[in-house]
Design a protein around this motif. Structure first.
Motif, PDB file in Angstrom:
ATOM      1  N   ALA A  24       0.833  -1.100   0.059  1.00 39.74           N
ATOM      2  CA  ALA A  24       0.039   0.121   0.046  1.00 39.74           C
ATOM      3  C   ALA A  24       0.916   1.135  -0.098  1.00 39.74           C
ATOM      4  O   ALA A  24       0.525   1.989  -0.885  1.00 39.74           O
ATOM      5  CB  ALA A  24      -1.008  -0.203   1.237  1.00 39.74           C
ATOM      6  N   LYS A  25       1.840   1.259   0.899  1.00 43.82           N
ATOM      7  CA  LYS A  25       2.923   2.143   0.887  1.00 43.82           C
ATOM      8  C   LYS A  25       3.281   2.535  -0.384  1.00 43.82           C
ATOM      9  O   LYS A  25       3.775   3.594  -1.080  1.00 43.82           O
ATOM     10  CB  LYS A  25       3.863   2.135   2.013  1.00 43.82           C
ATOM     11  CG  LYS A  25       4.901   3.148   2.321  1.00 43.82           C
ATOM     12  CD  LYS A  25       5.756   2.967   3.284  1.00 43.82           C
ATOM     13  CE  LYS A  25       6.912   4.047   3.288  1.00 43.82           C
ATOM     14  NZ  LYS A  25       7.883   3.831   4.469  1.00 43.82           N
ATOM     15  N   LEU A  27       2.719   1.573  -3.372  1.00 42.58           N
ATOM     16  CA  LEU A  27       1.775   1.930  -4.481  1.00 42.58           C
ATOM     17  C   LEU A  27       1.452   3.630  -4.357  1.00 42.58           C
ATOM     18  O   LEU A  27       1.607   4.228  -5.563  1.00 42.58           O
ATOM     19  CB  LEU A  27       0.197   1.220  -4.435  1.00 42.58           C
ATOM     20  CG  LEU A  27      -0.540   1.526  -5.396  1.00 42.58           C
ATOM     21  CD1 LEU A  27       0.079   1.198  -6.988  1.00 42.58           C
ATOM     22  CD2 LEU A  27      -1.968   0.789  -5.411  1.00 42.58           C
ATOM     23  N   ARG A  28       1.484   3.987  -3.051  1.00 42.67           N
ATOM     24  CA  ARG A  28       1.366   5.397  -3.162  1.00 42.67           C
ATOM     25  C   ARG A  28       2.580   6.291  -3.549  1.00 42.67           C
ATOM     26  O   ARG A  28       2.619   7.051  -4.177  1.00 42.67           O
ATOM     27  CB  ARG A  28       1.035   5.486  -1.424  1.00 42.67           C
ATOM     28  CG  ARG A  28       0.548   7.300  -1.252  1.00 42.67           C
ATOM     29  CD  ARG A  28       0.542   7.525   0.267  1.00 42.67           C
ATOM     30  NE  ARG A  28       1.631   7.275   0.839  1.00 42.67           N
ATOM     31  CZ  ARG A  28       1.927   6.406   1.967  1.00 42.67           C
ATOM     32  NH1 ARG A  28       1.173   5.575   2.002  1.00 42.67           N
ATOM     33  NH2 ARG A  28       3.061   6.500   2.679  1.00 42.67           N
ATOM     34  N   LEU A  29       3.627   5.629  -3.112  1.00 43.09           N
ATOM     35  CA  LEU A  29       5.007   6.248  -3.590  1.00 43.09           C
ATOM     36  C   LEU A  29       5.098   6.241  -5.017  1.00 43.09           C
ATOM     37  O   LEU A  29       5.584   7.024  -5.650  1.00 43.09           O
ATOM     38  CB  LEU A  29       6.159   5.690  -2.724  1.00 43.09           C
ATOM     39  CG  LEU A  29       6.250   5.956  -1.310  1.00 43.09           C
ATOM     40  CD1 LEU A  29       7.223   5.057  -0.610  1.00 43.09           C
ATOM     41  CD2 LEU A  29       6.459   7.379  -0.902  1.00 43.09           C
ATOM     42  N   THR A  31       2.825   6.370  -7.141  1.00 44.30           N
ATOM     43  CA  THR A  31       1.824   7.236  -7.870  1.00 44.30           C
ATOM     44  C   THR A  31       2.614   8.797  -7.797  1.00 44.30           C
ATOM     45  O   THR A  31       2.379   9.511  -8.565  1.00 44.30           O
ATOM     46  CB  THR A  31       0.494   7.392  -7.076  1.00 44.30           C
ATOM     47  OG1 THR A  31       0.027   5.919  -7.096  1.00 44.30           O
ATOM     48  CG2 THR A  31      -0.397   8.366  -7.611  1.00 44.30           C
ATOM     49  N   GLU A  32       3.272   9.040  -6.493  1.00 43.34           N
ATOM     50  CA  GLU A  32       3.784  10.454  -6.183  1.00 43.34           C
ATOM     51  C   GLU A  32       4.915  10.512  -6.934  1.00 43.34           C
ATOM     52  O   GLU A  32       5.294  11.676  -7.691  1.00 43.34           O
ATOM     53  CB  GLU A  32       4.361  10.356  -4.901  1.00 43.34           C
ATOM     54  CG  GLU A  32       2.927  10.570  -3.681  1.00 43.34           C
ATOM     55  CD  GLU A  32       3.469  10.299  -2.422  1.00 43.34           C
ATOM     56  OE1 GLU A  32       4.734  10.377  -1.932  1.00 43.34           O
ATOM     57  OE2 GLU A  32       2.790  10.546  -1.582  1.00 43.34           O
TER      58      GLU A  32
END
Length: 334
Positions: A24-25, A27-29, A31-32
């Motif tokens: 989850a972390k 995937l967020r990174l 995207t960023e």
């Protein structure tokens, strides 16, 4: 030779999901970081608006017909080139480097302008992302291993810094953790993913995975396992098959009972190493690939349309709330 009346379908209804916190972390990174890269090397679709290079690694394990069938289908239905590699042997890696070099753009300050390509590598666990990065680095700048690798999914657990793989023009890669989709709705698809090693073995029933492998071997009428494990005749019954494998490898519990989990683990590992032959678990017939790729496009368009509709509805609700608050303030003045 088809001595077996094999099962027409593999019956399985359990959902296997694996989406731990580091994914989850990650995937967020991912995207960023997307805005800072020019090209995304994908082992699975994730970046719709970037230059995409889709890579199928470990091609030495796939059925020999796979490359031609998938390459043709992607060009016809997606207008997208794909590359098949075996990163451990540096197969087709030079072609990837040439592709990335062509995508270089001018970057840096006015006094230090240079051609640079920034690339992100994304995909599921255990597909060989880090192996490809090491291969690109080995070929491009003649340097050693930069990304950790291993047969266990989840070796890379966070988005790494940049790794240079070419000096002129400068090409930098960003390694990322293997990321699964949060939910695999189709149980058979989940079994396929587990068999390839993208899901940790302890999360799935290894004897069921071994049974699915036996099903696939018999469907292909490939009875090479007879000679490999000194078995007299083909079988489509995992309860008959695993004890014979356990006997062959000497996997016994106390008291002489066959260790079936150990036999299943051995069999799965043999498949992943290519000892059972070259197999592609998905249907690569032209009509199946057309259905999959056109449906993927339709689903992507539907998701974008739904997202746009949701934003319009959200703005509408905000305007209604603001209007209501204004009317309440006006009413209070009276």
């Amino acid at each position: 030779m088809n001595p077996l009346n094999v099962r027409k379908a593999f019956v399985y209804d359990k959902i296997i999901n694996w989406f731990p916190g580091h994914m989850a972390k990650g995937l967020r990174l991912i995207t960023e970081k997307l805005n800072s890269v020019q090209v995304v090397i994908e082992f699975e679709p994730i970046a719709q608006k970037k230059d995409r290079l889709i890579v199928y690694n470990k091609t030495d394990l796939a059925h020999p017909d796979t490359e031609a069938a998938i390459t043709k289908a992607f060009r016809e239905f997606k207008g997208q080139d794909v590359v098949f590699t075996n990163a451990d042997q540096d197969v087709n890696v030079k072609g990837i480097i040439k592709y990335l070099a062509k995508k270089a753009k001018v970057s840096g300050t006015a006094s230090e302008k240079e051609l640079t390509t920034m690339v992100m590598v994304v995909g599921m666990p255990n597909v060989g992302k880090s192996s490809l990065i090491n291969s690109l680095r080995r070929i491009g700048v003649k340097k050693g291993k930069a990304a950790p690798t291993g047969a266990i999914p989840g070796i890379t657990r966070t988005v790494a810094g940049t790794i240079k793989v070419l000096d002129s023009p400068k090409v930098y890669l960003i390694d990322t953790p293997g990321v699964m989709i949060p939910h695999i709705a189709d149980p058979i698809s989940a079994i396929k993913v587990a068999l390839t090693g993208a899901i940790s073995d302890h999360l799935s029933d290894e004897e069921v995975i071994a049974d699915y492998l036996l099903f696939q071997l018999n469907q292909a009428q490939d009875y090479g396992y007879l000679k490999l494990y000194n078995i007299k005749e083909p079988t489509d019954d995992i309860k008959v098959f695993l004890p014979q494998v356990a006997k062959y490898i000497g996997a016994l519990k106390k008291g002489g009972e066959y260790n079936l989990p150990a036999a299943a683990q051995f069999l799965i590992k043999q498949y992943r190493l290519g000892k059972l032959g070259r197999f592609t678990l998905d249907d690569i017939q032209p009509e199946s690939l057309e259905e999959f790729l056109t449906k993927e496009t339709e689903d992507s368009v539907s998701r974008r349309q739904q997202k746009k509709a949701d934003k319009i509805e959200e703005r509408k609700i905000k305007r209604q709330i603001q209007q209501q608050k204004w009317e309440e303030r006006e009413q209070a003045k009276l």
